[in-house]
Design a protein around this motif. Sequence first.
Motif, PDB file in Angstrom:
ATOM      1  N   ILE A 285      -7.625  -6.991  -6.094  1.00  0.00           N
ATOM      2  CA  ILE A 285      -7.361  -5.676  -6.394  1.00  0.00           C
ATOM      3  C   ILE A 285      -7.596  -5.172  -7.872  1.00  0.00           C
TER       4      ILE A 285
ATOM      5  N   GLU B  44      -5.489   2.488 -12.813  1.00  0.00           N
ATOM      6  CA  GLU B  44      -4.710   3.261 -12.636  1.00  0.00           C
ATOM      7  C   GLU B  44      -4.846   4.597 -12.245  1.00  0.00           C
TER       8      GLU B  44
ATOM      9  N   GLN C 182      -6.311   5.754  -9.633  1.00  0.00           N
ATOM     10  CA  GLN C 182      -7.428   5.650  -8.571  1.00  0.00           C
ATOM     11  C   GLN C 182      -6.938   4.630  -7.571  1.00  0.00           C
ATOM     12  N   VAL C 183      -6.220   3.373  -8.035  1.00  0.00           N
ATOM     13  CA  VAL C 183      -6.008   2.296  -7.036  1.00  0.00           C
ATOM     14  C   VAL C 183      -4.524   1.933  -7.188  1.00  0.00           C
ATOM     15  N   ILE C 184      -3.999   1.763  -8.509  1.00  0.00           N
ATOM     16  CA  ILE C 184      -2.592   1.502  -8.804  1.00  0.00           C
ATOM     17  C   ILE C 184      -1.716   2.960  -8.684  1.00  0.00           C
ATOM     18  N   SER C 185      -0.987   3.221  -7.758  1.00  0.00           N
ATOM     19  CA  SER C 185      -0.259   4.239  -7.552  1.00  0.00           C
ATOM     20  C   SER C 185       1.050   4.241  -8.399  1.00  0.00           C
TER      21      SER C 185
ATOM     22  N   ASN D 185     -12.858  -3.599 -15.650  1.00  0.00           N
ATOM     23  CA  ASN D 185     -11.554  -3.426 -15.329  1.00  0.00           C
ATOM     24  C   ASN D 185     -10.810  -4.933 -15.063  1.00  0.00           C
TER      25      ASN D 185
ATOM     26  N   VAL E 131      -0.139   0.458  -4.093  1.00  0.00           N
ATOM     27  CA  VAL E 131      -1.526   0.691  -4.571  1.00  0.00           C
ATOM     28  C   VAL E 131      -2.056   1.650  -3.222  1.00  0.00           C
ATOM     29  N   ASN E 132      -3.260   2.250  -3.960  1.00  0.00           N
ATOM     30  CA  ASN E 132      -3.899   2.971  -2.702  1.00  0.00           C
ATOM     31  C   ASN E 132      -5.180   2.056  -2.514  1.00  0.00           C
ATOM     32  N   TRP E 133      -4.899   1.348  -1.254  1.00  0.00           N
ATOM     33  CA  TRP E 133      -5.862   0.328  -0.921  1.00  0.00           C
ATOM     34  C   TRP E 133      -5.830   0.040   0.510  1.00  0.00           C
ATOM     35  N   GLU E 134      -6.682  -0.001   1.093  1.00  0.00           N
ATOM     36  CA  GLU E 134      -6.689  -0.299   2.604  1.00  0.00           C
ATOM     37  C   GLU E 134      -6.823  -1.973   2.761  1.00  0.00           C
TER      38      GLU E 134
ATOM     39  N   THR F  94       0.708  -1.185  -0.020  1.00  0.00           N
ATOM     40  CA  THR F  94       0.057  -0.078  -0.008  1.00  0.00           C
ATOM     41  C   THR F  94       1.019   1.123  -0.177  1.00  0.00           C
TER      42      THR F  94
END
Length: 175
Positions: free
Chosen positions: A149, A153, A155-158, A129, A169-172, A111
């Motif tokens: 996941i 790109e 939004q989730v994949i940094s 997606n 990733v921007n994921w909790e 993350t």
Amino acid sequence: MSDKAQPIEIGKFGAVYGIKGWLKVHSYTDDPESIFQYKPLLMKSAGGVQEVIITDWKRHNKGFVAKVDGYDVREEVQALVGIELLVDPSSLPELEADFYWRDLVGCQVKTDKGYHLGVVTDLMETGSNDVLVVKANSNDAFGQKERLIPFIEEQVISNVDIAGQLITVNWEPDF
């Protein structure tokens, strides 16, 4: 030899079609018809990897059927059913993006806050997606866990660092 230099599966032979040695072809390429343009096309059988020559092909329903050089009757071509079709990685076209999907398998996923989520073991197409299948390591505090996941790109994949084998990733993490 690295995994990236190994032949890549791009399809497989399906069921026999007719009595004159034709069989169905399942293509995994982005443009399904392009499977017939790769040269050399290889097939993986019990005897190893060898070149296969498609002498003719045509569309049939929603797929393709093909004629393989040296196979002229139904009984002969039956031996090819289920055989994987491969190409050498150097035969692949130039990328529009920075990587092939196969390059993501084996990458570590963290993350943007530094939590290690695991390793990419597979990818799935869902229609809206693509999705990374990420499996946590056995030393994960939360045990063996598989996470899905979305590959979206920005939004989730940094960040995707193929050379460093790391996807941020921007994921909790779900505990």
